[in-house]
Design an enzyme around this catalytic site. Sequence first.
Site, mmCIF file in Angstrom:
data_model
loop_
_atom_site.group_PDB
_atom_site.id
_atom_site.type_symbol
_atom_site.label_atom_id
_atom_site.label_comp_id
_atom_site.label_asym_id
_atom_site.label_seq_id
_atom_site.Cartn_x
_atom_site.Cartn_y
_atom_site.Cartn_z
ATOM 1 N N SER A 6 28.483 53.455 8.835
ATOM 2 C CA SER A 6 27.256 54.778 8.242
ATOM 3 C C SER A 6 27.127 55.996 9.434
ATOM 4 O O SER A 6 26.943 57.127 8.816
ATOM 5 C CB SER A 6 25.620 54.134 7.461
ATOM 6 O OG SER A 6 26.053 53.685 6.189
ATOM 7 N N THR A 65 20.860 48.520 4.907
ATOM 8 C CA THR A 65 22.145 47.520 4.266
ATOM 9 C C THR A 65 21.799 46.102 4.963
ATOM 10 O O THR A 65 20.150 45.890 4.816
ATOM 11 C CB THR A 65 23.227 48.205 5.903
ATOM 12 O OG1 THR A 65 24.329 47.217 4.986
ATOM 13 C CG2 THR A 65 22.769 47.485 7.326
ATOM 14 N N LYS A 88 18.196 45.521 2.017
ATOM 15 C CA LYS A 88 18.060 45.755 0.272
ATOM 16 C C LYS A 88 17.541 44.896 -0.749
ATOM 17 O O LYS A 88 17.030 46.074 -1.777
ATOM 18 C CB LYS A 88 19.707 45.518 -0.106
ATOM 19 C CG LYS A 88 20.960 46.424 0.659
ATOM 20 C CD LYS A 88 22.302 46.633 -0.305
ATOM 21 C CE LYS A 88 23.255 47.074 0.078
ATOM 22 N NZ LYS A 88 24.601 46.883 -0.037
ATOM 23 N N ASN A 90 19.714 50.799 -1.579
ATOM 24 C CA ASN A 90 20.851 50.713 -0.191
ATOM 25 C C ASN A 90 20.112 52.664 -0.047
ATOM 26 O O ASN A 90 20.912 53.141 0.851
ATOM 27 C CB ASN A 90 21.801 51.024 -0.381
ATOM 28 C CG ASN A 90 21.827 52.010 -1.726
ATOM 29 O OD1 ASN A 90 22.195 52.277 -2.002
ATOM 30 N ND2 ASN A 90 23.735 52.592 -1.116
ATOM 31 N N ASP A 135 26.068 52.387 -4.693
ATOM 32 C CA ASP A 135 27.298 51.431 -4.380
ATOM 33 C C ASP A 135 27.597 51.946 -5.901
ATOM 34 O O ASP A 135 29.350 52.119 -5.830
ATOM 35 C CB ASP A 135 26.694 50.331 -4.075
ATOM 36 C CG ASP A 135 26.476 49.951 -2.828
ATOM 37 O OD1 ASP A 135 27.239 50.808 -2.080
ATOM 38 O OD2 ASP A 135 25.813 48.468 -2.995
ATOM 39 N N GLY A 151 33.555 37.792 -7.937
ATOM 40 C CA GLY A 151 32.197 37.355 -7.731
ATOM 41 C C GLY A 151 31.541 37.670 -8.101
ATOM 42 O O GLY A 151 31.011 38.158 -9.785
ATOM 43 N N ALA A 152 30.221 37.270 -8.337
ATOM 44 C CA ALA A 152 28.832 37.244 -8.489
ATOM 45 C C ALA A 152 27.848 37.655 -7.482
ATOM 46 O O ALA A 152 26.403 37.021 -8.046
ATOM 47 C CB ALA A 152 28.261 36.458 -9.671
ATOM 48 N N GLY A 153 27.716 38.508 -6.726
ATOM 49 C CA GLY A 153 26.983 38.730 -5.429
ATOM 50 C C GLY A 153 25.938 39.930 -5.343
ATOM 51 O O GLY A 153 26.470 40.074 -6.872
ATOM 52 N N ALA A 186 27.138 43.045 -4.003
ATOM 53 C CA ALA A 186 28.526 44.334 -4.733
ATOM 54 C C ALA A 186 28.760 43.823 -6.095
ATOM 55 O O ALA A 186 29.345 44.777 -7.154
ATOM 56 C CB ALA A 186 29.883 43.711 -3.628
ATOM 57 N N GLY A 188 38.589 49.508 -0.444
ATOM 58 C CA GLY A 188 37.458 49.761 0.184
ATOM 59 C C GLY A 188 36.776 50.949 0.875
ATOM 60 O O GLY A 188 35.617 51.250 0.129
HETATM 61 P P1 NAP Z 1 27.565 38.788 -1.262
HETATM 62 O O1 NAP Z 1 26.653 38.505 -2.213
HETATM 63 O O2 NAP Z 1 27.093 37.868 -0.225
HETATM 64 O O3 NAP Z 1 28.746 37.672 -2.815
HETATM 65 C C1 NAP Z 1 29.626 37.022 -2.207
HETATM 66 C C2 NAP Z 1 30.580 36.564 -3.522
HETATM 67 O O4 NAP Z 1 31.657 36.252 -2.578
HETATM 68 C C3 NAP Z 1 30.159 35.669 -4.139
HETATM 69 O O5 NAP Z 1 30.572 35.889 -5.693
HETATM 70 C C4 NAP Z 1 30.521 34.232 -3.320
HETATM 71 O O6 NAP Z 1 30.918 32.984 -4.509
HETATM 72 C C5 NAP Z 1 32.178 34.591 -3.095
HETATM 73 N N1 NAP Z 1 33.118 33.676 -1.821
HETATM 74 C C6 NAP Z 1 32.585 34.285 -0.439
HETATM 75 N N2 NAP Z 1 33.374 33.155 -0.311
HETATM 76 C C7 NAP Z 1 34.307 33.012 -0.714
HETATM 77 C C8 NAP Z 1 35.302 32.277 -1.211
HETATM 78 N N3 NAP Z 1 36.454 31.326 -0.356
HETATM 79 N N4 NAP Z 1 36.598 32.467 -2.500
HETATM 80 C C9 NAP Z 1 36.328 33.023 -3.131
HETATM 81 N N5 NAP Z 1 34.991 32.998 -3.555
HETATM 82 C C10 NAP Z 1 33.940 32.831 -2.644
HETATM 83 O O7 NAP Z 1 28.025 39.381 -1.040
HETATM 84 P P2 NAP Z 1 28.679 40.722 -1.212
HETATM 85 O O8 NAP Z 1 27.318 42.098 -0.892
HETATM 86 O O9 NAP Z 1 28.405 40.803 -2.465
HETATM 87 O O10 NAP Z 1 30.025 41.462 -0.878
HETATM 88 C C11 NAP Z 1 30.883 41.195 -1.060
HETATM 89 C C12 NAP Z 1 32.035 41.869 -0.084
HETATM 90 O O11 NAP Z 1 31.994 43.239 -0.566
HETATM 91 C C13 NAP Z 1 32.097 42.151 0.817
HETATM 92 O O12 NAP Z 1 33.260 42.026 1.936
HETATM 93 C C14 NAP Z 1 31.635 43.278 1.477
HETATM 94 O O13 NAP Z 1 32.244 44.122 2.599
HETATM 95 C C15 NAP Z 1 32.030 43.774 0.460
HETATM 96 N N6 NAP Z 1 31.523 45.238 0.624
HETATM 97 C C16 NAP Z 1 31.853 46.407 0.280
HETATM 98 C C17 NAP Z 1 30.738 47.660 0.145
HETATM 99 C C18 NAP Z 1 31.683 49.272 0.009
HETATM 100 O O14 NAP Z 1 31.302 50.179 0.511
HETATM 101 N N7 NAP Z 1 33.294 49.270 -0.125
HETATM 102 C C19 NAP Z 1 29.588 48.090 -0.716
HETATM 103 C C20 NAP Z 1 29.675 46.504 -0.682
HETATM 104 C C21 NAP Z 1 30.277 44.679 -0.470
HETATM 105 P P3 NAP Z 1 29.566 31.835 -4.631
HETATM 106 O O15 NAP Z 1 28.920 32.523 -5.470
HETATM 107 O O16 NAP Z 1 30.672 31.173 -5.197
HETATM 108 O O17 NAP Z 1 29.103 31.456 -3.440
#
Ligand code: NAP
Length: 284
Positions: free
Chosen positions: A22, A67, A71, A92, A108, A132-134, A136, A248
């Site tokens: 940033s 970040t 958040k 954010n 986002d 994914g379900a986190g 992002a 991304g």
């Molecule tokens: P988070 O809240 O920690 O969620 C992580 C997610 O990844 C969960 O759904 C988790 O599944 C899954 N996961 C982790 N390891 C895995 C594996 N080996 N196989 C399958 N699923 C897996 O993270 P987040 O904040 O959502 O971020 C996720 C990604 O988005 C990151 O790589 C981040 O860099 C990217 N992102 C990019 C931007 C951008 O501006 N481009 C913005 C935000 C985030 P479980 O629930 O089963 O553990």
Amino acid sequence: MSISGKALCAGVAGWPVSHSLSPRLHNHWLKAHGVDGAYVPLAIPREHLAEALKGLRLAGFKGVNLTIPHKEAAFSLAHKLDAAAQAAGAVNLLIFREDGTLEGRNTDAEGLGESLRTAGIALSDKPATLLGAGGAARATILALDAIGAGEIRILNRHADRAATLANTLAPFVKAKLKPLAMNDWPAAARDTGLLVNATSAGMKGQPVLDLQLDPLPTSAAVCDLIYNPLETALLKNAKARGHKTVDGLGMLMYQAAPSFAAFYGVTPKVTPELRAELERALQT
Ligand code: NAP
């Protein structure tokens, strides 16, 4: 560019924060738009966020980006929240208003939506598949809804989290949300118009995403939210099969634009020069 005594100040709060792009991004825009301002990294431990924000506001900062890990805490500290922040349960961007209140936003979803739109992706009621379900994934659901997804199939390693996410986000979107498990992938992929990886699998230092693209029609676009590395194994495989791909970095640049406008009063442009500077930063 010189910084005067009247410079507008803002920054990004994180712990750690040294990895954040940033400062590079906002300082590129400050220079490009000739703004008398500064944007700095703010290393703030989790337990000191509230008092640090108070100090920054009293010192005349216009606001801050947040970040990891701030958040969700920023969401609780905000006096006012936009719809995207309410849906995401996370903030954010905090804008320090003159009456002393904190306005919380989440940019986002807007950033991802703009990145997909500029890549020429529109869903016109087609289904999309989200991995994914986190945090992002929440923004991704809002963005997919905004670009016209008729149905969003949510696949997560822990399927119960996909179900919780679908229930939480359903009131905020028009699209039908369908929670699934990872092994439902072949059926989910069949008629999908866009696949988005919002897991951290494939990120630098993390295991590669374990996914065979064979069931995905080649007409489907593939987007990875990860930008480090810029070309993940998923995007590389998708390109090799002839899919349109989106990395991304677009989301990162477009999600920052509303923050810059709020801090400095200028709507910035996402340009190839900005992208090149961020790509260089990622290589170092
Ligand atoms: P988070 O809240 O920690 O969620 C992580 C997610 O990844 C969960 O759904 C988790 O599944 C899954 N996961 C982790 N390891 C895995 C594996 N080996 N196989 C399958 N699923 C897996 O993270 P987040 O904040 O959502 O971020 C996720 C990604 O988005 C990151 O790589 C981040 O860099 C990217 N992102 C990019 C931007 C951008 O501006 N481009 C913005 C935000 C985030 P479980 O629930 O089963 O553990």
